[in-house]
Scaffold this active site. Structure first.
Site, PDB file in Angstrom:
ATOM      1  N   SER A  65       0.819  -1.204   0.000  1.00 40.46           N
ATOM      2  CA  SER A  65       0.000   0.000   0.000  1.00 40.46           C
ATOM      3  C   SER A  65       0.857   1.259   0.000  1.00 40.46           C
ATOM      4  O   SER A  65       1.902   1.322   0.659  1.00 40.46           O
ATOM      5  CB  SER A  65      -0.903   0.017   1.241  1.00 40.46           C
ATOM      6  OG  SER A  65      -1.550   1.269   1.385  1.00 40.46           O
TER       7      SER A  65
ATOM      8  N   HIS B  62     -12.739  -1.063  -3.934  1.00 42.62           N
ATOM      9  CA  HIS B  62     -11.930  -0.742  -2.755  1.00 42.62           C
ATOM     10  C   HIS B  62     -12.428  -1.497  -1.530  1.00 42.62           C
ATOM     11  O   HIS B  62     -12.388  -0.997  -0.401  1.00 42.62           O
ATOM     12  CB  HIS B  62     -11.951   0.766  -2.478  1.00 42.62           C
ATOM     13  CG  HIS B  62     -10.666   1.304  -1.915  1.00 42.62           C
ATOM     14  ND1 HIS B  62      -9.718   1.933  -2.676  1.00 42.62           N
ATOM     15  CD2 HIS B  62     -10.167   1.295  -0.652  1.00 42.62           C
ATOM     16  CE1 HIS B  62      -8.706   2.303  -1.910  1.00 42.62           C
ATOM     17  NE2 HIS B  62      -8.950   1.906  -0.664  1.00 42.62           N
TER      18      HIS B  62
ATOM     19  N   GLN C 217       1.677   0.109  -4.828  1.00 40.70           N
ATOM     20  CA  GLN C 217       0.452   0.853  -5.104  1.00 40.70           C
ATOM     21  C   GLN C 217       0.725   2.350  -5.011  1.00 40.70           C
ATOM     22  O   GLN C 217       1.232   2.830  -3.996  1.00 40.70           O
ATOM     23  CB  GLN C 217      -0.639   0.481  -4.090  1.00 40.70           C
ATOM     24  CG  GLN C 217      -1.926   1.287  -4.252  1.00 40.70           C
ATOM     25  CD  GLN C 217      -2.687   1.389  -2.942  1.00 40.70           C
ATOM     26  OE1 GLN C 217      -2.099   1.419  -1.862  1.00 40.70           O
ATOM     27  NE2 GLN C 217      -4.004   1.439  -3.035  1.00 40.70           N
TER      28      GLN C 217
END
Length: 395
Positions: free
Chosen positions: A110, A289, A131
């Protein structure tokens, strides 16, 4: 103490994480947005499909091995980005990355993690992706792309579905700020939660407390606190500024800067998928998400077939959101996905049991995929298609 040792499915790992974590932190993982209808819709989408058994088929030599972007993985399943995972277990991202490497599956770090992309790539060089959240200061995003390239990462994932901070009502009820700050006032209000979860409390504070947004601290003044780095991240990534929210020009720039595989995460509209394919993007993760962006968005699984029809084989098509079992992975593959990701399952595992918990989850899902394939008479992942679903008209 191994809280997940005897767990037989992901839901039991989830319950172990719930017992370990204070309630306000468990809500970070489990919660959605608004009325959380999207969470229900994601899982219900899988429940609407049935797999059609085929027996008297020799499945003694079946394999779940799957190729993705030139690498052969042990199964068609990988780990989605999971935000500030270090809140739930110190060094959680490193622990998950090591578990992914051991299981031979990809892990997407992330952009909001507490561990740098360089450190993750060092422990999982063949299994780590990064990401990217678009920063208000685009020079930061461009430099993060450079850093990912310099490490040797193969895949960059651009998340597009959170141009602003959505309304996360569990945070509002818990009076938790985003970014998270365990202030004296909050600690006082939550004394009972903290004292009834001493293992988390001791581990969290022994590690130094709130972890920084590690991939954003290089762009801040030296000596910035963890809370300041979190505030900086949210201001850059979720609060529109003079530069505006991300748009197609940004994606064009990322495609030009990034020479590896470029994946877009978050599109649900087929026209967006086609435009990304026209731009030269290599893959798309169909995702809402995990129910944490737009509550009234369609389930990822519901959007998948239309997007597959729109882009054909021009892109590698992946999916996340709502995946809790190996059978969910198989259903997504039957409906057109080339690969499947999930974030919450291994986050439950690492919260409850560290690296051992993440490994446990990956073993459970791998075993479930393997058993389901045997029951529907498929020896390879390539054989999974619409004909494996009950009600299919395909011969």
């Amino acid at each position: 103490m191994q809280r997940t040792k005897n767990a037989v499915n992901v839901d039991e790992v989830r319950l172990a994480a719930r017992r370990y974590l204070p309630g306000f932190l468990y809500d970070f993982i489990e919660g959605g947005v608004d009325g959380e209808e999207g969470l229900v819709r994601n899982e219900a989408a899988f429940a609407r499909h049935s797999l059609l058994p085929r027996y008297l088929v020799d499945v003694s030599r079946r394999s779940t091995a799957t190729e993705l972007f030139g690498r052969r993985h042990a199964m068609p399943f990988g780990i989605s980005p999971t935000g500030p995972a270090a809140l739930f277990r110190p060094d959680a991202d490193l622990l998950i990355a090591r578990a992914a490497a051991a299981a031979n599956v990809p892990f997407i770090l992330s952009g909001a993690s507490g561990t740098t992309l360089e450190d993750i790539h060092a422990v999982a060089p063949d299994h780590s992706w990064f990401q990217l959240y678009t920063a208000r200061d685009r020079h930061i995003s461009h430099d993060q792309i450079r850093r990912a390239a310099d490490t040797g990462m193969d895949v960059l994932v651009v998340t597009v579905d959170t141009p602003v901070t959505p309304k996360r009502e569990r945070h509002l009820r818990n009076r938790i700020s985003v970014p998270f700050r365990l202030t004296p006032g909050i600690a006082l209000r939550m004394t009972r939660e903290v004292l009834t979860h001493p293992a988390w409390f001791a581990r969290f504070f022994a590690s130094g407390g709130m972890p920084p947004m590690a991939n954003w601290t290089p762009y801040m003044p030296a000596g910035a606190s963890a809370a300041q780095s979190a505030a900086f991240f949210f201001d850059q990534a979720f609060v529109p500024g003079d530069a505006g929210t991300p748009d197609w020009r940004d994606l064009e720039t990322y495609r030009r800067l990034w020479k590896g595989k470029l994946v877009v995460k978050g599109f649900l509209h087929p026209d967006d998928a086609v435009r990304a394919a026209d731009m030269g993007c290599d893959g798309l993760i169909v995702s809402n998400h995990g129910g944490k962006a737009l509550d009234r968005a369609p389930a990822s699984l519901a959007a998948l077939p239309t997007i597959r029809q729109a882009v054909g084989n021009r892109m590698t098509l992946m999916l996340d959101s709502g995946v809790r079992r190996g059978s969910d992975v198989v259903i997504a593959l039957c409906l057109g996905a080339d690969f499947v990701f999930a974030g919450r399952p291994t986050l439950y595992g690492v919260a409850a049991d560290g690296q051992a918990g993440a490994k446990k989850v990956l073993r459970i899902i791998a075993e479930e995929i393997d058993l389901v394939m045997a029951m529907i008479g498929c020896n390879t992942v390539a054989e999974l298609n619409a004909a494996c679903l009950a009600g299919s008209t395909t011969p």
